[in-house]
Design a protein around this motif. Structure first.
Motif, PDB file in Angstrom:
ATOM      1  N   ALA A 171       1.174   6.116  -5.475  1.00  0.00           N
ATOM      2  CA  ALA A 171       2.284   5.496  -6.206  1.00  0.00           C
ATOM      3  C   ALA A 171       2.686   6.355  -7.396  1.00  0.00           C
ATOM      4  O   ALA A 171       3.874   6.574  -7.643  1.00  0.00           O
ATOM      5  N   GLY A 172       1.707   6.870  -8.138  1.00  0.00           N
ATOM      6  CA  GLY A 172       2.013   7.693  -9.293  1.00  0.00           C
ATOM      7  C   GLY A 172       2.508   9.070  -8.926  1.00  0.00           C
ATOM      8  O   GLY A 172       3.202   9.720  -9.708  1.00  0.00           O
ATOM      9  N   ARG A 173       2.150   9.537  -7.722  1.00  0.00           N
ATOM     10  CA  ARG A 173       2.575  10.872  -7.309  1.00  0.00           C
ATOM     11  C   ARG A 173       4.036  10.902  -6.876  1.00  0.00           C
ATOM     12  O   ARG A 173       4.780  11.828  -7.207  1.00  0.00           O
ATOM     13  N   LEU A 174       4.454   9.894  -6.115  1.00  0.00           N
ATOM     14  CA  LEU A 174       5.787   9.933  -5.515  1.00  0.00           C
ATOM     15  C   LEU A 174       6.731   8.869  -6.036  1.00  0.00           C
ATOM     16  O   LEU A 174       7.948   9.050  -5.985  1.00  0.00           O
ATOM     17  N   GLU A 175       6.197   7.745  -6.488  1.00  0.00           N
ATOM     18  CA  GLU A 175       7.069   6.641  -6.900  1.00  0.00           C
ATOM     19  C   GLU A 175       6.749   6.257  -8.347  1.00  0.00           C
ATOM     20  O   GLU A 175       6.789   7.086  -9.229  1.00  0.00           O
ATOM     21  N   ASP A 176       6.436   5.010  -8.553  1.00  0.00           N
ATOM     22  CA  ASP A 176       6.145   4.470  -9.881  1.00  0.00           C
ATOM     23  C   ASP A 176       4.766   3.823  -9.839  1.00  0.00           C
ATOM     24  O   ASP A 176       4.518   2.932  -9.025  1.00  0.00           O
ATOM     25  N   MET A 177       3.837   4.291 -10.703  1.00  0.00           N
ATOM     26  CA  MET A 177       2.491   3.734 -10.698  1.00  0.00           C
ATOM     27  C   MET A 177       2.499   2.255 -11.043  1.00  0.00           C
ATOM     28  O   MET A 177       1.499   1.552 -10.826  1.00  0.00           O
ATOM     29  N   GLY A 178       3.617   1.745 -11.539  1.00  0.00           N
ATOM     30  CA  GLY A 178       3.710   0.312 -11.791  1.00  0.00           C
ATOM     31  C   GLY A 178       3.400  -0.505 -10.553  1.00  0.00           C
ATOM     32  O   GLY A 178       2.843  -1.607 -10.651  1.00  0.00           O
ATOM     33  N   ILE A 179       3.738   0.038  -9.369  1.00  0.00           N
ATOM     34  CA  ILE A 179       3.425  -0.669  -8.112  1.00  0.00           C
ATOM     35  C   ILE A 179       1.915  -0.792  -7.943  1.00  0.00           C
ATOM     36  O   ILE A 179       1.391  -1.857  -7.599  1.00  0.00           O
ATOM     37  N   GLY A 180       1.209   0.317  -8.188  1.00  0.00           N
ATOM     38  CA  GLY A 180      -0.242   0.277  -8.061  1.00  0.00           C
ATOM     39  C   GLY A 180      -0.893  -0.656  -9.064  1.00  0.00           C
ATOM     40  O   GLY A 180      -1.829  -1.391  -8.736  1.00  0.00           O
ATOM     41  N   ILE A 181      -0.391  -0.649 -10.289  1.00  0.00           N
ATOM     42  CA  ILE A 181      -0.965  -1.517 -11.319  1.00  0.00           C
ATOM     43  C   ILE A 181      -0.731  -2.984 -10.985  1.00  0.00           C
ATOM     44  O   ILE A 181      -1.634  -3.823 -11.130  1.00  0.00           O
ATOM     45  N   GLU A 182       0.468  -3.306 -10.521  1.00  0.00           N
ATOM     46  CA  GLU A 182       0.743  -4.698 -10.155  1.00  0.00           C
ATOM     47  C   GLU A 182      -0.152  -5.153  -9.011  1.00  0.00           C
ATOM     48  O   GLU A 182      -0.595  -6.307  -8.970  1.00  0.00           O
ATOM     49  N   CYS A 183      -0.439  -4.239  -8.077  1.00  0.00           N
ATOM     50  CA  CYS A 183      -1.343  -4.576  -6.977  1.00  0.00           C
ATOM     51  C   CYS A 183      -2.727  -4.928  -7.517  1.00  0.00           C
ATOM     52  O   CYS A 183      -3.392  -5.838  -7.007  1.00  0.00           O
ATOM     53  N   LEU A 184      -3.162  -4.227  -8.559  1.00  0.00           N
ATOM     54  CA  LEU A 184      -4.487  -4.467  -9.129  1.00  0.00           C
ATOM     55  C   LEU A 184      -4.519  -5.663 -10.074  1.00  0.00           C
ATOM     56  O   LEU A 184      -5.593  -6.174 -10.392  1.00  0.00           O
ATOM     57  N   LEU A 185      -3.357  -6.116 -10.529  1.00  0.00           N
ATOM     58  CA  LEU A 185      -3.308  -7.231 -11.473  1.00  0.00           C
ATOM     59  C   LEU A 185      -3.070  -8.587 -10.813  1.00  0.00           C
ATOM     60  O   LEU A 185      -3.440  -9.611 -11.367  1.00  0.00           O
ATOM     61  N   THR A 186      -2.451  -8.593  -9.636  1.00  0.00           N
ATOM     62  CA  THR A 186      -2.126  -9.875  -9.027  1.00  0.00           C
ATOM     63  C   THR A 186      -3.377 -10.582  -8.512  1.00  0.00           C
ATOM     64  O   THR A 186      -4.317  -9.947  -8.029  1.00  0.00           O
ATOM     65  N   ASP A 187      -3.366 -11.900  -8.608  1.00  0.00           N
ATOM     66  CA  ASP A 187      -4.434 -12.720  -8.035  1.00  0.00           C
ATOM     67  C   ASP A 187      -3.964 -13.446  -6.779  1.00  0.00           C
ATOM     68  O   ASP A 187      -4.716 -14.231  -6.199  1.00  0.00           O
ATOM     69  N   ASP A 188      -2.733 -13.174  -6.380  1.00  0.00           N
ATOM     70  CA  ASP A 188      -2.160 -13.790  -5.191  1.00  0.00           C
ATOM     71  C   ASP A 188      -2.415 -12.880  -3.991  1.00  0.00           C
ATOM     72  O   ASP A 188      -1.918 -11.745  -3.941  1.00  0.00           O
ATOM     73  N   ALA A 189      -3.197 -13.367  -3.027  1.00  0.00           N
ATOM     74  CA  ALA A 189      -3.586 -12.539  -1.889  1.00  0.00           C
ATOM     75  C   ALA A 189      -2.377 -12.069  -1.080  1.00  0.00           C
ATOM     76  O   ALA A 189      -2.331 -10.923  -0.622  1.00  0.00           O
ATOM     77  N   GLY A 190      -1.388 -12.943  -0.908  1.00  0.00           N
ATOM     78  CA  GLY A 190      -0.205 -12.557  -0.155  1.00  0.00           C
ATOM     79  C   GLY A 190       0.581 -11.462  -0.848  1.00  0.00           C
ATOM     80  O   GLY A 190       1.030 -10.495  -0.213  1.00  0.00           O
ATOM     81  N   GLN A 191       0.779 -11.607  -2.161  1.00  0.00           N
ATOM     82  CA  GLN A 191       1.476 -10.570  -2.913  1.00  0.00           C
ATOM     83  C   GLN A 191       0.696  -9.266  -2.884  1.00  0.00           C
ATOM     84  O   GLN A 191       1.273  -8.177  -2.769  1.00  0.00           O
ATOM     85  N   ALA A 192      -0.632  -9.366  -2.971  1.00  0.00           N
ATOM     86  CA  ALA A 192      -1.463  -8.169  -2.937  1.00  0.00           C
ATOM     87  C   ALA A 192      -1.300  -7.435  -1.608  1.00  0.00           C
ATOM     88  O   ALA A 192      -1.207  -6.197  -1.575  1.00  0.00           O
ATOM     89  N   ARG A 193      -1.260  -8.180  -0.507  1.00  0.00           N
ATOM     90  CA  ARG A 193      -1.085  -7.532   0.795  1.00  0.00           C
ATOM     91  C   ARG A 193       0.275  -6.838   0.879  1.00  0.00           C
ATOM     92  O   ARG A 193       0.394  -5.738   1.431  1.00  0.00           O
ATOM     93  N   GLY A 194       1.310  -7.479   0.335  1.00  0.00           N
ATOM     94  CA  GLY A 194       2.627  -6.863   0.351  1.00  0.00           C
ATOM     95  C   GLY A 194       2.664  -5.579  -0.454  1.00  0.00           C
ATOM     96  O   GLY A 194       3.229  -4.564  -0.017  1.00  0.00           O
ATOM     97  N   LEU A 195       2.053  -5.592  -1.637  1.00  0.00           N
ATOM     98  CA  LEU A 195       2.017  -4.394  -2.469  1.00  0.00           C
ATOM     99  C   LEU A 195       1.144  -3.309  -1.845  1.00  0.00           C
ATOM    100  O   LEU A 195       1.467  -2.117  -1.903  1.00  0.00           O
ATOM    101  N   ALA A 196       0.032  -3.726  -1.224  1.00  0.00           N
ATOM    102  CA  ALA A 196      -0.830  -2.750  -0.547  1.00  0.00           C
ATOM    103  C   ALA A 196      -0.096  -2.092   0.617  1.00  0.00           C
ATOM    104  O   ALA A 196      -0.279  -0.894   0.882  1.00  0.00           O
ATOM    105  N   ALA A 197       0.724  -2.847   1.315  1.00  0.00           N
ATOM    106  CA  ALA A 197       1.508  -2.278   2.413  1.00  0.00           C
ATOM    107  C   ALA A 197       2.502  -1.243   1.886  1.00  0.00           C
ATOM    108  O   ALA A 197       2.726  -0.204   2.516  1.00  0.00           O
ATOM    109  N   ILE A 198       3.104  -1.532   0.720  1.00  0.00           N
ATOM    110  CA  ILE A 198       4.007  -0.547   0.111  1.00  0.00           C
ATOM    111  C   ILE A 198       3.232   0.718  -0.258  1.00  0.00           C
ATOM    112  O   ILE A 198       3.688   1.849   0.007  1.00  0.00           O
ATOM    113  N   LEU A 199       2.059   0.559  -0.845  1.00  0.00           N
ATOM    114  CA  LEU A 199       1.235   1.712  -1.208  1.00  0.00           C
ATOM    115  C   LEU A 199       0.808   2.499   0.030  1.00  0.00           C
ATOM    116  O   LEU A 199       0.748   3.735  -0.004  1.00  0.00           O
ATOM    117  N   GLN A 200       0.539   1.783   1.121  1.00  0.00           N
ATOM    118  CA  GLN A 200       0.186   2.459   2.367  1.00  0.00           C
ATOM    119  C   GLN A 200       1.339   3.337   2.836  1.00  0.00           C
ATOM    120  O   GLN A 200       1.136   4.490   3.237  1.00  0.00           O
TER     121      GLN A 200
END
Length: 565
Positions: free
Chosen positions: A284-313
């Protein structure tokens, strides 16, 4: 160029002390060879160094305690790599647990802002009107940005682990184990580790109940991904974090990243973190915005986490394709460059977020310090470079020497022994390359230019067993400075074939047994010798399952060309 590699067997050490009875002898001798005894092999949280040894910790706690008491607005500013992302998540989660109500976080964009707290980033953050700004995993070299922040009237707390320059920035408090005068015994803390220590000390100062151990999954990931030495203190942190992850207690974002990477939580290792989890956050920090990675690590919602992890993938897949193209270009350009002492490359079409990976691969292939440069942004007159080094060559000190001899040549630099970053004008590239190669030739001895593989010796016939593979995988926190077990033996090559035009699949014979083996990127166009000395790791064969093992070949050579040292 063909790099000389040499297999050297570690001197055998007595495995002293009372070791766990279920540990096989091979695991005990591996730890003993790394200087550990029964207690220090797998250190626990109770063995952690106390925070009081960190210089600046009292001033930092004063700032934080005052901010909490005044209900002040605290702004956490991270870095755009995995250490910075996990450190930001630890800071935000931990400060909330300790009573901070008005809390924001931000991270620079690699392309827009460059590294760290810059004046441009400060001006963007001004609308947030923070009272206290806390840097994590950067700040020790951000003089201009801290001056700009102070001009706004903000208090500044720097938490960092990178090596400082000759003058410290004008922050209100600095916590960095590598700053002058700091007596903290471990200088190897990652940025996330430094922030975790600040939280430990703040909890004690406030006298509140907060389970900061829930943050150790993030601490483990950031520590391993940043490739800091895993000394006993870091191994205690990483071990505790691994236990949480293996028990399925990791935060929602890390569990989602485990899913998309195909890793099993129950058998997670530091290798999995380094090769699967860390790169997906880093992408995320290399090509896009590390904010995506940080939000993935901050959310406690499993569904949102999966969505953000898919974006990171998806971003990571894009990163891998781009890295492959850039590596091919780098390999093609080596023919016309003198790489006897160092490799320093630039291409106008390279992406600044991926040059560190290119430098790392060049370093591995050549066993030389390597720096890769790209334009800071398309058509920019400034270049951003990333350096990777080999044992015994302190790359940040080398850059400091270049800077001292050629003032103004490097616009900005920072880092540590094994990795560093820098910026310079495009027109200065050739002058910099000449200066860096000259310094490398001066500092590198012939011994340092040999890639030494330190082996734990050979395995007995009954040690080629799934129980050994499991014990070695689960019985240590392996990484930088505490290397994964490596063995060597003379095998008969019974059969071989090439996979995907680059990997070598082998069937090896020893002790009257036959073993499956794989050497990734091992096909060099030359038929393997019938008898070969091979340096290898023994791992469970996940493809075949059950009691199957596989040998991962790290190096092979004709058996007659080398003998155990």
């Amino acid at each position: 160029m063909n790099v000389l590699r040499r297999i050297v067997r570690r001197p055998p050490q007595a495995a002293s002390g009372e070791w766990p009875t279920h540990w096989p002898e091979v695991l005990r001798r591996v730890h003993a060879a790394r200087g550990s005894d029964a207690r220090s092999a797998l250190p626990r949280l109770a063995d952690l160094l106390p925070p009081e040894g960190l210089k600046g910790i009292d001033a930092a706690l004063d700032l934080l305690q005052t901010a909490i008491g005044n209900d002040a607005h605290i702004l956490v500013v991270g870095d755009f790599d995995c250490d910075g992302a996990t450190a930001t998540a630890v800071a935000v989660r931990g400060l909330r647990m300790l009573g901070v109500r008005r809390l924001s976080h931000a991270v620079p964009n690699r392309i827009v802002h460059g590294y760290g707290l810059t004046p441009a980033l400060v001006e963007e953050l001004a609308e947030l009107q923070p009272d206290l700004l806390v840097t994590v995993d950067h700040g020790i070299a951000c003089h201009a940005g801290i001056h700009a922040a102070k001009a706004h009237g903000w208090n500044i707390l720097v938490t960092d682990h990178h090596l400082p320059g000759p003058v410290l920035p004008p922050a209100d408090a600095i916590v960095n184990p590598n700053q002058p005068g700091c007596s903290f015994a471990s200088k190897a803390l990652a940025g996330v580790g430094v922030m975790f220590y600040v939280l430990l000390a703040l909890r004690a100062r406030l006298g509140v109940q907060a389970d900061l151990a829930t943050l150790l999954d993030l601490v483990a990931v950031g520590t391993v991904a940043d490739m800091v030495p895993l000394d006993a203190n870091n191994r205690a942190l990483v071990g505790a974090g691994l236990r949480r992850l293996r028990a399925g207690q990791g935060c929602a974002g890390l569990q989602a990243l485990l899913e998309v990477s195909g890793r099993k939580a129950g058998t997670l290792s530091t290798t999995d973190i380094g090769f699967a989890i860390g790169p997906r956050i880093n992408a995320a920090g290399r090509l896009e915005d590390m904010g995506i990675g940080i939000e993935c690590l901050l959310t406690d919602d499993a569904g949102q986490a999966r969505g953000l992890a898919a974006i990171l993938q998806g971003i990571n897949e894009e990163r891998r394709a781009l890295q492959t193209d850039m590596q091919d270009m780098a390999e093609a350009s080596l023919d016309g460059i003198d790489t006897r002492y160092a490799a320093c490359l630039f291409d106008p079409d390279w992406h600044p977020g991926v040059v560190g990976l290119v430098a790392s691969k060049l370093k591995e292939r050549l066993h030389r310090p390597a720096i890769a440069f790209a334009p800071a942004e398309p058509d920019s007159p400034m270049l951003r470079g990333s350096a990777r080094s080999i044992p015994g060559f302190h790359v940040r000190d080398a850059l400091a020497l270049v800077d001292a001899r050629h003032p103004g040549l490097i616009a900005r630099f920072g880092g540590h022994a094994m990795a560093a970053g820098m910026s310079l004008a495009r027109e200065q590239f050739e002058a910099f390359r000449s200066a860096f190669v000259a310094v490398s030739a001066e500092l590198l001895s012939e011994d340092l230019l040999v890639d030494v593989l330190r082996s734990d010796g050979g395995l007995c016939a009954d040690e080629f067993h799934i129980s050994t593979a499991h014990a070695l995988r689960d019985g240590g926190h392996w990484g930088q400075g505490y290397p994964e077990p490596l063995f060597d033996d003379a095998f008969e090559v019974l059969h071989w074939r090439v996979l995907k035009e680059r990997h070598l699949k082998l069937e090896l014979g020893l002790h009257g047994q036959r073993f499956n083996a794989i050497q990734f990127n091992g096909w060099d166009g030359v038929e393997p010798a019938r008898k070969a000395r091979i340096a290898y790791r023994i791992v469970p064969d996940d493809w075949r399952g059950g009691e199957a093992i596989q040998l991962q070949v790290v190096h092979r050579e004709a058996a007659a060309a080398s003998s155990p040292a």
